[in-house]
Scaffold this active site. Structure first.
Site, mmCIF file in Angstrom:
data_model
loop_
_atom_site.group_PDB
_atom_site.id
_atom_site.type_symbol
_atom_site.label_atom_id
_atom_site.label_comp_id
_atom_site.label_asym_id
_atom_site.label_seq_id
_atom_site.Cartn_x
_atom_site.Cartn_y
_atom_site.Cartn_z
ATOM 1 N N TRP A 298 28.999 24.878 70.670
ATOM 2 C CA TRP A 298 29.635 23.589 70.917
ATOM 3 C C TRP A 298 29.155 22.928 72.211
ATOM 4 C CZ3 TRP A 298 31.532 24.808 75.545
ATOM 5 C CH2 TRP A 298 32.005 26.103 75.769
ATOM 6 N N ASN A 299 28.340 23.602 73.007
ATOM 7 C CA ASN A 299 28.162 23.053 74.361
ATOM 8 C C ASN A 299 27.222 21.849 74.452
ATOM 9 O OD1 ASN A 299 26.221 25.059 73.938
ATOM 10 N ND2 ASN A 299 25.853 25.255 76.128
ATOM 11 N N PRO B 150 27.421 23.360 62.549
ATOM 12 C CA PRO B 150 27.844 23.093 63.936
ATOM 13 C C PRO B 150 29.076 23.929 64.255
ATOM 14 C CG PRO B 150 28.355 21.204 62.497
ATOM 15 C CD PRO B 150 27.774 22.273 61.625
ATOM 16 N N THR C 83 28.431 37.397 68.967
ATOM 17 C CA THR C 83 28.161 36.845 67.638
ATOM 18 C C THR C 83 26.691 37.063 67.281
ATOM 19 O OG1 THR C 83 29.605 35.059 68.423
ATOM 20 C CG2 THR C 83 28.726 34.836 66.219
ATOM 21 N N GLU D 32 19.308 32.718 70.610
ATOM 22 C CA GLU D 32 19.426 32.168 71.971
ATOM 23 C C GLU D 32 20.846 32.471 72.412
ATOM 24 O OE1 GLU D 32 17.013 30.921 73.612
ATOM 25 O OE2 GLU D 32 15.536 30.394 72.091
ATOM 26 N N CYS E 123 24.394 27.807 78.987
ATOM 27 C CA CYS E 123 23.916 29.198 78.906
ATOM 28 C C CYS E 123 23.125 29.573 80.153
ATOM 29 C CB CYS E 123 23.061 29.360 77.662
ATOM 30 S SG CYS E 123 21.722 28.175 77.558
ATOM 31 N N GLU F 133 29.864 36.867 81.199
ATOM 32 C CA GLU F 133 29.644 35.420 81.169
ATOM 33 C C GLU F 133 30.994 34.701 81.110
ATOM 34 O OE1 GLU F 133 27.988 33.664 77.581
ATOM 35 O OE2 GLU F 133 26.698 32.392 78.804
ATOM 36 N N GLU G 291 12.310 29.151 71.579
ATOM 37 C CA GLU G 291 12.321 27.817 70.996
ATOM 38 C C GLU G 291 11.436 26.946 71.886
ATOM 39 O OE1 GLU G 291 16.501 26.618 70.785
ATOM 40 O OE2 GLU G 291 16.503 27.164 68.665
HETATM 41 P P1 NAP Z 1 29.855 31.647 69.650
HETATM 42 O O1 NAP Z 1 31.311 31.869 69.620
HETATM 43 O O2 NAP Z 1 28.955 32.816 69.544
HETATM 44 O O3 NAP Z 1 29.570 30.629 68.447
HETATM 45 C C1 NAP Z 1 28.275 30.120 68.198
HETATM 46 C C2 NAP Z 1 28.215 29.686 66.745
HETATM 47 O O4 NAP Z 1 28.322 30.847 65.920
HETATM 48 C C3 NAP Z 1 29.360 28.758 66.352
HETATM 49 O O5 NAP Z 1 28.899 27.799 65.438
HETATM 50 C C4 NAP Z 1 30.320 29.725 65.681
HETATM 51 O O6 NAP Z 1 31.187 29.102 64.785
HETATM 52 C C5 NAP Z 1 29.331 30.628 64.954
HETATM 53 N N1 NAP Z 1 29.876 31.912 64.518
HETATM 54 C C6 NAP Z 1 30.983 32.562 64.958
HETATM 55 N N2 NAP Z 1 31.153 33.709 64.260
HETATM 56 C C7 NAP Z 1 30.151 33.792 63.360
HETATM 57 C C8 NAP Z 1 29.777 34.741 62.357
HETATM 58 N N3 NAP Z 1 30.486 35.830 62.130
HETATM 59 N N4 NAP Z 1 28.662 34.508 61.646
HETATM 60 C C9 NAP Z 1 27.908 33.405 61.865
HETATM 61 N N5 NAP Z 1 28.222 32.460 62.773
HETATM 62 C C10 NAP Z 1 29.319 32.643 63.529
HETATM 63 O O7 NAP Z 1 29.423 30.846 70.920
HETATM 64 P P2 NAP Z 1 30.112 29.554 71.528
HETATM 65 O O8 NAP Z 1 31.351 29.994 72.211
HETATM 66 O O9 NAP Z 1 30.199 28.482 70.483
HETATM 67 O O10 NAP Z 1 29.006 29.075 72.572
HETATM 68 C C11 NAP Z 1 28.920 29.579 73.840
HETATM 69 C C12 NAP Z 1 27.873 30.664 73.925
HETATM 70 O O11 NAP Z 1 26.620 30.169 73.515
HETATM 71 C C13 NAP Z 1 27.677 31.157 75.330
HETATM 72 O O12 NAP Z 1 27.570 32.554 75.339
HETATM 73 C C14 NAP Z 1 26.356 30.535 75.737
HETATM 74 O O13 NAP Z 1 25.684 31.232 76.748
HETATM 75 C C15 NAP Z 1 25.621 30.544 74.456
HETATM 76 N N6 NAP Z 1 24.531 29.556 74.475
HETATM 77 C C16 NAP Z 1 23.248 30.003 74.570
HETATM 78 C C17 NAP Z 1 22.195 29.090 74.635
HETATM 79 C C18 NAP Z 1 20.759 29.561 74.756
HETATM 80 O O14 NAP Z 1 19.874 28.765 74.469
HETATM 81 N N7 NAP Z 1 20.496 30.788 75.156
HETATM 82 C C19 NAP Z 1 22.457 27.724 74.598
HETATM 83 C C20 NAP Z 1 23.776 27.309 74.503
HETATM 84 C C21 NAP Z 1 24.809 28.238 74.438
HETATM 85 P P3 NAP Z 1 32.650 28.574 65.236
HETATM 86 O O15 NAP Z 1 32.592 28.224 66.669
HETATM 87 O O16 NAP Z 1 32.854 27.407 64.386
HETATM 88 O O17 NAP Z 1 33.580 29.670 64.931
#
Ligand code: NAP
Length: 494
Positions: free
Chosen positions: A155-156, A180, A236, A254, A288, A389, A466
């Protein structure tokens, strides 16, 4: 404040058709006020089935399959043009749905358009290889699409992260099924409408909002999905990797970070202070690559922290659409509460809160998901506050004594996404940059991004990269072709 909220139709894009999702309805919140912006119907696993089937048909259709690179590139240029024409609307929508400042969301929309243009250019200029001749045959290595790619986004920074997945995947000739995050479906659906209206052949893009455990899980485990590109948390990501291992499916991950930023004794203090503040407090720390662990040479630690805290305490916290806001609300009250729990943990671990450490004392902001920029010290690098984190505006500062101590602490993390170094000594910066365990190192700058430069994490921060010219390769398979040049039958058969 500028710009009224304009709702998006309650429809999702399934293989070229706009329909109401058949899943549950979900509220989309404005985190600046806590108000419900609109209610959106989500997708289901059945919608994933339909999207994958239509995506596979679209990829195999000669009208798409047989396009030459420069012809496929035209679609990407058209999409970039259309994004630019709708830039202000997209930026406003993203600001409402994520709380971010308009300055930031405008930048993200511009970067999304730039991503489509960049991959159009890479596609048009990518060469295929004629490999060195080793017999009476010519050998070539060509690249082909994988088929239907599943893209799962956090979502970020939705519009930019969506573009970073959709553009190279389409450039490589694939169809994309994008999910998304449940909290932020609006801008991804608006982007989908723009891409659809730009004339992308039907079926090549589906955008299926819904819960990760339902829609995300269905995408990852679907037999028709040939690759998953995932951005999100490490927990995840690990589940996605397990599912990919079962299917023997390629996956790009990522993931999270806890990036060290380092201040050497000879650094330009004002430049370092402002760079460090930008690195952790812009995007309200929901990045991130946020530089969330600060290491300062012990000889300047006290003075440096005093200046940093003084400037941090003056940051303007406010609504994302108010001019002058530097620190906007967090994406959701639930996430703000998780950040607040981390600061409570820091207190329990013995940390000193040097500034922030709570919600703003401002009636105007009472209903929003705000949290004050926070600086903590007095902890050791092995504390949970320094290791996990937090994904919010929380910086933890630590002193170091000499390079060996610095590297031991900075590299003592399960993550390896990014690092920053502030110094006037480029030789030393180079030496440290080579020894830091991170996918990206910034020297005398931080949190700058270029689409032409590969991005990825090491250790638990991810797999694969990427962006950059390699960005398209990640969405294709290599095939070798041998072209025989013999005039005579193979003598073996005689
Ligand atoms: P998240 O909870 O891991 O969710 C990411 C995505 O995965 C969301 O669309 C989520 O859906 C989905 N998801 C959740 N459970 C799943 C499953 N069992 N199977 C498949 N997909 C599933 O992460 P977030 O809280 O949205 O984002 C924050 C994290 O992203 C932080 O750790 C940040 O560091 C990381 N991030 C990394 C980068 C990079 O490029 N390295 C860039 C941006 C963010 P729902 O939210 O709809 O449940």
């Amino acid at each position: 404040m500028s710009g009224e909220f304009e709702s998006v139709p309650d429809e999702i894009l399934i293989g070229g058709c706009w329909k109401r999702g058949t899943g549950p309805a979900g509220e989309v919140i404005d985190p600046g006020t806590g108000a419900v912006l609109q209610v959106m119907t989500q997708a289901t696993a059945d919608d994933v089935d339909t999207a994958v089937a239509l995506g596979a048909a679209a990829v195999a259709d000669p009208a798409w399959r047989d396009l030459l690179p420069h012809q496929r590139a035209r679609y990407l240029h058209r999409i970039a043009d259309a994004i630019e024409r709708s830039a202000e609307r997209l930026a406003l929508l993203q600001s409402y749905n994520t709380g971010k400042t308009l300055a930031e969301t405008r930048g993200l929309v511009a970067s999304a358009a730039g991503t489509f243009r960049y991959f159009a250019a890479v596609l048009e200029t990518a060469d295929e290889d004629l490999t060195t001749q080793r017999g009476n045959y010519l050998t070539m290595s060509v690249r082909e699409p994988i088929g239907v790619v599943g893209a799962i986004a956090p979502w970020n920074s939705p519009v930019a992260s969506d573009a970073q997945k959709i553009a190279p995947a389409l450039a490589a000739g694939n169809a994309v099924v994008l999910k998304p995050a449940e909290w932020t479906p609006l801008v991804s659906l608006a982007l989908a409408r723009i891409i659809d209206e730009a004339g992308l052949p039907s079926g090549l893009l589906s955008v299926l909002p819904g819960r990760g455990s339902v829609v995300g899980d269905a995408i990852v485990n679907h037999p028709g999905i040939g690759k998953v590109t995932f951005t999100g948390g490490t927990r995840t990501g690990r589940m996605v990797a397990h599912a990919a291992a079962e299917k023997l499916m390629p996956v790009s991950l990522e993931l999270g970070g806890k990036s060290p930023t380092i201040v050497l004794a000879d650094a330009d203090v004002e430049q370092a202070v402002s760079g460090i503040m930008y690195g952790i407090f812009s995007s309200t720390g929901q990045s991130c690559i946020a530089g969330s662990r600060l290491f300062v040479d012990r000889r300047i630690y006290g003075d440096f922290l005093a200046r940093l805290v003084e400037k941090t305490a003056r940051l303007r916290v406010g609504p994302g659409r108010e001019p002058g806001t530097q620190v906007a609300p967090m994406v959701h009250a639930e996430h703000r509460d998780s950040v607040a729990r981390y600061v409570d943990l820091a207190r329990a671990e013995g940390g000193r809160i040097l500034c922030g450490g709570g919600i703003p004392d401002d009636d105007r902001l009472r209903d929003g998901a705000y949290y004050l920029p926070t600086v903590i010290d007095g902890l050791t690098n092995d504390s949970r506050t320094c290791q996990e984190e937090i994904f919010g505006p929380v910086l933890v500062a630590l002193p170091f004594d000499g390079e060996d101590d610095l590297l031991a602490q900075a590299n003592d993390s399960v993550f390896g996404l990014a690092a920053g170094i502030w110094t006037a000594d480029y030789r030393r910066a180079w030496r440290l940059a080579r020894r830091l365990q991170a996918g990206t190192v910034w020297i005398n700058t931080y949190k700058q991004f270029s689409i032409s430069t590969p991005f990825g994490g090491v250790k638990e921060s991810g797999l694969g990269v990427e962006k950059g010219r390699a960005g398209i390769a990640a969405y294709s398979r290599q095939k070798s072709i041998y072209l025989g040049l013999d005039d005579q039958p193979n003598p073996w058969a005689d």
